[in-house]
Design an enzyme around this catalytic site. Structure first.
Site: not given
Ligand code: GLP
Length: 263
Positions: A68, A137, A139, A144
């Site tokens: 990313d 979280n 990811h 996400e």
């Protein structure tokens, strides 16, 4: 999904690197490695670099694809993933910079950035070994919660949680970009093998959801339950929410000789 529970962070790096090296050696020096940013894989990269220096791992023709990139940070910015990968992966592992790819986060090419990256991965023959961390979280990459489980490389909006988690790398949260370009969950699933490393209490909930929860877009890493060859290397703290921890330890201690890691 193979889960290896280690006594500490350093051992996560050693075992993570041993698994990556085992998978890479099967492919050969022209292996295509998927690389992640973040603090989780740093010890793994350091161990891989030591293996390259010692001559036990040949990455002389290897290429790499980062997961990313932030949108809107110049590649010269020290927190751009382009520069982070150069510092933490390309230079220590002695990779050819021309063979290290990072998604294009420039605002003026965003519409085509995802497809161009998918095309580049395809042209390289696909990723052989994908190294991953996990966000608090759940990811992976920057996928996400609520990301499509079959998504491809595309622009995404970062959650407030992720921006807060990553604010430590910037002077203030206002400087953390709001958008990114990330490989999709479908892209990551296409890698021939995956090695996810995580340590610390802060990852325990995400790790439990990834390994023992349902496959759900609300925990994007849970998509790895669908992967053919995924290895999860974690420390005791990150494993503290796992109901099956004792079973995972028993499995690792009794691996058949051909699966044992060189550590
Ligand atoms: C970052 C990256 C992920 C990384 C995750 C965890 O935002 N996009 O690839 O795995 O968050 O980071 P860390 O390892 O520093 O906890």
């Amino acid at each position: 999904m193979q889960v290896i529970i280690c006594p500490n962070e350093q051992r996560v790096g050693e075992i993570g690197a041993a698994r990556v090296a085992q998978l890479a050696a099967k492919v050969g020096p022209a292996v295509v490695i998927g690389v992640a940013t973040g603090s989780s894989p740093l010890a793994t990269y350091a161990e891989l670099a030591a293996r390259v220096r010692a001559g036990s791992l040949d990455l002389s023709q290897a290429s790499a694809f980062a997961l990313d990139e932030y949108v809107g940070l110049p590649i010269t910015h020290p927190e751009s993933y382009f520069d982070t990968i150069r510092r933490t992966v390309t230079e220590p592992l002695g990779l050819d910079p021309a063979k290290v790819n990072v998604p294009d986060g420039r605002e003026d090419g965003l519409e085509t950035a995802g497809q161009r990256y998918e095309d580049a991965i395809k042209a390289a023959g696909g990723v052989d070994v994908q190294i991953l961390g996990i966000g608090s979280n759940g990811h992976i990459g920057f996928n996400e919660p609520a990301s499509s489980l079959s998504s491809r490389t595309r622009m995404k909006t970062l959650t407030q949680q992720t921006r807060e988690d990553n604010a430590r790398f910037f002077d203030s949260i206002d400087e953390v970009p709001r958008y990114c370009v990330t490989q999709g969950l479908g892209t990551i699933l296409d890698a021939r093998s995956a090695v996810l490393v995580a340590f610390g209490e802060g990852k325990a909930e995400a790790v439990a959801a990834m390994v023992e929860g349902p496959v759900t877009s609300m925990c994007p890493a849970s998509v790895l339950q669908l992967h053919k060859t995924a290895t999860i290397v974690i420390d005791e703290a990150a494993a503290s929410g796992l109901k099956m921890a004792d079973y995972f330890k028993e499995c690792y201690e009794n691996l058949p000789a051909w699966r044992k890691l060189d550590v």
